[in-house]
Write a protein that holds these residues in place. Structure first.
Motif, mmCIF file in Angstrom:
data_model
loop_
_atom_site.group_PDB
_atom_site.id
_atom_site.type_symbol
_atom_site.label_atom_id
_atom_site.label_comp_id
_atom_site.label_asym_id
_atom_site.label_seq_id
_atom_site.Cartn_x
_atom_site.Cartn_y
_atom_site.Cartn_z
ATOM 1 N N PHE A 202 32.421 39.933 7.936
ATOM 2 C CA PHE A 202 33.131 38.801 8.446
ATOM 3 C C PHE A 202 34.230 38.570 7.182
ATOM 4 N N TYR A 203 35.757 38.462 7.676
ATOM 5 C CA TYR A 203 36.577 37.888 6.454
ATOM 6 C C TYR A 203 36.454 36.421 6.524
ATOM 7 N N ASN A 204 36.482 35.667 7.375
ATOM 8 C CA ASN A 204 36.137 34.231 7.536
ATOM 9 C C ASN A 204 34.531 33.855 7.584
ATOM 10 N N ASP A 205 33.980 33.470 6.129
ATOM 11 C CA ASP A 205 32.754 33.111 6.278
ATOM 12 C C ASP A 205 32.147 31.954 7.014
ATOM 13 N N ASP A 206 33.328 31.031 7.518
ATOM 14 C CA ASP A 206 32.801 29.871 8.110
ATOM 15 C C ASP A 206 32.568 30.198 9.586
ATOM 16 N N LEU A 207 32.890 31.478 10.000
ATOM 17 C CA LEU A 207 32.503 31.929 11.339
ATOM 18 C C LEU A 207 31.074 32.368 11.388
ATOM 19 N N ILE A 208 30.366 32.673 10.296
ATOM 20 C CA ILE A 208 28.942 33.178 10.305
ATOM 21 C C ILE A 208 28.261 31.928 10.563
ATOM 22 N N THR A 209 27.593 31.712 11.821
ATOM 23 C CA THR A 209 26.932 30.488 12.119
ATOM 24 C C THR A 209 25.437 31.056 12.032
ATOM 25 N N PRO A 210 24.428 29.710 11.781
ATOM 26 C CA PRO A 210 22.950 30.289 11.640
ATOM 27 C C PRO A 210 22.513 30.992 12.966
ATOM 28 N N GLN A 211 23.260 30.804 14.177
ATOM 29 C CA GLN A 211 22.702 31.507 15.373
ATOM 30 C C GLN A 211 23.005 33.155 15.157
ATOM 31 N N ILE A 212 24.356 33.379 14.583
ATOM 32 C CA ILE A 212 24.612 34.939 14.369
ATOM 33 C C ILE A 212 23.569 35.498 13.343
ATOM 34 N N VAL A 213 23.417 34.745 12.395
ATOM 35 C CA VAL A 213 22.539 35.292 11.189
ATOM 36 C C VAL A 213 21.328 35.459 11.856
ATOM 37 N N LYS A 214 20.461 34.550 12.771
ATOM 38 C CA LYS A 214 19.124 34.757 13.258
ATOM 39 C C LYS A 214 19.189 36.123 14.154
ATOM 40 N N ARG A 215 20.458 36.007 15.001
ATOM 41 C CA ARG A 215 20.328 37.221 15.977
ATOM 42 C C ARG A 215 20.292 38.514 15.181
ATOM 43 N N TYR A 216 21.229 38.636 14.139
ATOM 44 C CA TYR A 216 21.121 39.979 13.508
ATOM 45 C C TYR A 216 19.800 40.317 12.670
ATOM 46 N N THR A 217 19.148 39.029 12.109
ATOM 47 C CA THR A 217 17.873 39.254 11.473
ATOM 48 C C THR A 217 16.776 39.693 12.474
ATOM 49 N N ASP A 218 16.743 38.999 13.500
ATOM 50 C CA ASP A 218 15.704 39.150 14.653
ATOM 51 C C ASP A 218 15.662 40.553 15.170
ATOM 52 N N LEU A 219 16.959 40.991 15.641
ATOM 53 C CA LEU A 219 16.957 42.278 16.165
ATOM 54 C C LEU A 219 16.686 43.332 15.116
ATOM 55 N N GLY A 220 16.978 43.129 13.923
ATOM 56 C CA GLY A 220 16.748 43.861 12.826
ATOM 57 C C GLY A 220 15.249 44.173 12.776
ATOM 58 N N ARG A 221 14.374 43.301 12.950
ATOM 59 C CA ARG A 221 13.061 43.202 13.005
ATOM 60 C C ARG A 221 12.346 43.675 14.042
ATOM 61 N N ARG A 222 13.257 44.306 15.172
ATOM 62 C CA ARG A 222 12.226 44.953 16.180
ATOM 63 C C ARG A 222 11.653 46.176 15.535
ATOM 64 N N PRO A 223 10.288 46.431 15.890
ATOM 65 C CA PRO A 223 9.431 47.327 15.494
ATOM 66 C C PRO A 223 10.384 48.768 15.517
ATOM 67 N N GLY A 224 10.604 49.299 14.119
ATOM 68 C CA GLY A 224 11.258 50.417 13.955
ATOM 69 C C GLY A 224 12.867 50.558 13.455
ATOM 70 N N ASN A 225 13.216 49.282 13.697
ATOM 71 C CA ASN A 225 14.819 49.237 13.340
ATOM 72 C C ASN A 225 15.180 49.234 12.073
ATOM 73 N N ARG A 226 14.312 48.497 11.248
ATOM 74 C CA ARG A 226 14.810 48.706 9.811
ATOM 75 C C ARG A 226 14.569 49.924 9.338
#
Length: 307
Positions: A202-226
Motif C-alpha cells: 500500500f502507498y497510503n498506510d491509512d488504508l490498511i485497516t485492522p480487518q485487512i491485516v487480520k485477513r492476510y494474517t489469517d489466510l496465511g495461517r491456513r495449514p500449508g500456506n506459510r
C-alpha cells in the motif's frame, strides 16, 4: 544471584519461543469466516480449490498474487458482477485452496490449474485479470497457443515476470530463501511480517485497516500456506519478452506509480512487447490498486471491457 539470573534467562527464552510460536488455523475454522454464499469448492488436479462466482454475463477470471487470496478482488467484484459473471480463484497455496502437490509452484503449474478450472466449469471464452504473480500467470496463459483463443481481453495489474536487478528485494522475499525458516514456517509468528508487507504494497498506510491485516494474517495461517509462500519465492521464474509478442488479445496494463515490489520501470517491457496494449499509471498508488483505489481502477477496467 546466579540462580535468579538463570531463572531470568529461562523466562526470556520461553517467552521468546512463545512469542515466535504461531500454529496454523484449522481449515474448517477459516472456512466459517472467509466463505460466503458465493463460495464453491471443487477438486482439480488433486487439489481442493476454493473459488467465488458472482453475477451474470460474460465471464471474467480474477487471479491473485503470491501471498494473497481471492478476497483481494472483493471490491472490484461488487462493480463487475453487475454486468458480468466473475470467477475469483484461490490458486494453490493461497487463501483456502490446498497447497501444491509435491510443492510445485512453477508458472506451468499455475497454468495447469487455471486450465483445469476453465475445463471443469465449461468456460469457453472470458476476460482474464491478474495481479502480481497472478499477472504473470495471466499473461503466460494468454501467450500460450494452447489457451490463447479463449482469452478475449487481458488485464495485467502490476504484473510480475521480470526483475529489476538493481532493486532491493522486500524483506519477506529475502527471508524466504532460507531453508531452515522454510522447515519451520508453519509455526513462525508472521504478524509483524504481514504488517510490514502491507505497508510496502500500500502507498497510503491509512488504508490498511485492522480487518485487512487480520485477513492476510489469517489466510496465511491456513495449514500449508506459510510453507507454500517460501516455495513460491524460491521457484519464481523470469518470463521471456518474446512470449509477450504472442499475446493476441487487447491488453490493459495498470500500474501504481509507487509500487515498491514491482517498480513502474518494468512496465516498459510489457508496453514494448505486447502488440495491442494500453497502459494506465495511478499516482499515489502501490502494488494492489484493486484494494487501494478500487473504484478508480475498476472503472478503467469496465471502460476497457466495454470498448
Amino acid at each position: 544471584m546466579k540462580k535468579y539470573i538463570f531463572i531470568g534467562l529461562i523466562v526470556l527464552i520461553f517467552g521468546g519461543l512463545w512469542y515466535l510460536y504461531q500454529p496454523p488455523i484449522p481449515l474448517e475454522e477459516l472456512k466459517k469466516e472467509y466463505t460466503d454464499e458465493y463460495s464453491h469448492f471443487i477438486k482439480l488436479n488433486g487439489l481442493d480449490v476454493h473459488y467465488k462466482k458472482k453475477g451474470n454475463g460474460f465471464s471474467i477470471l480474477l487471479i491473485h498474487g503470491t501471498s494473497s487470496s481471492l478476497h483481494t478482488w472483493e471490491q472490484w467484484e461488487q462493480y463487475l458482477s453487475k454486468n458480468y459473471t466473475t470467477y475469483s480463484i484461490d490458486m494453490q497455496g493461497g487463501g483456502l485452496t490446498s497447497p501444491a502437490l509435491n510443492n510445485e509452484y512453477s508458472i506451468q503449474a499455475y497454468l495447469d490449474l487455471l486450465d483445469a478450472f476453465v475445463e471443469e466449469l465449461n468456460i469457453d471464452s472470458f476476460y482474464l485479470v491478474g495481479n502480481s504473480l497472478g499477472g504473470h500467470t495471466a499473461w503466460a496463459y494468454a501467450a500460450n497457443a494452447k489457451y490463447a483463443d479463449r482469452v478475449k481481453k487481458l488485464v495485467l495489474v502490476d504484473p510480475s515476470g521480470f526483475f529489476d536487478k538493481n532493486r532491493e528485494k522486500p524483506l519477506v522475499f529475502k527471508l524466504a530463501k532460507y531453508n531452515f525458516l522454510l522447515n519451520n514456517a508453519e509455526y513462525i509468528n508472521t504478524n509483524s511480517f504481514v504488517k510490514r508487507s502491507l505497508k510496502e504494497v500500500f502507498y497510503n498506510d491509512d488504508l490498511i485497516t485492522p480487518q485487512i491485516v487480520k485477513r492476510y494474517t489469517d489466510l496465511g495461517r491456513r495449514p500449508g500456506n506459510r510453507q507454500a509462500f517460501f516455495y513460491k519465492v524460491q521457484q519464481m521464474e523470469a518470463g521471456k519478452e518474446s512470449d509477450l509478442h504472442k499475446i493476441k488479445c487487447p491488453t490493459l496494463i495498470q500500474w501504481g506509480r509507487e509500487d515498491a515490489w514491482i517498480p513502474l520501470s518494468l512496465s516498459d517491457i510489457f508496453v514494448a512487447n505486447i502488440p495491442n496494449n494500453k497502459l494506465i499509471i495511478y499516482e499515489n498508488c502501490g502494488h494492489i490498486p484493486m484494494e487501494e483505489i478500487p473504484e478508480k481502477s475498476v472503472t478503467d477496467v469496465i471502460n476497457f471491457f466495454e470498448e
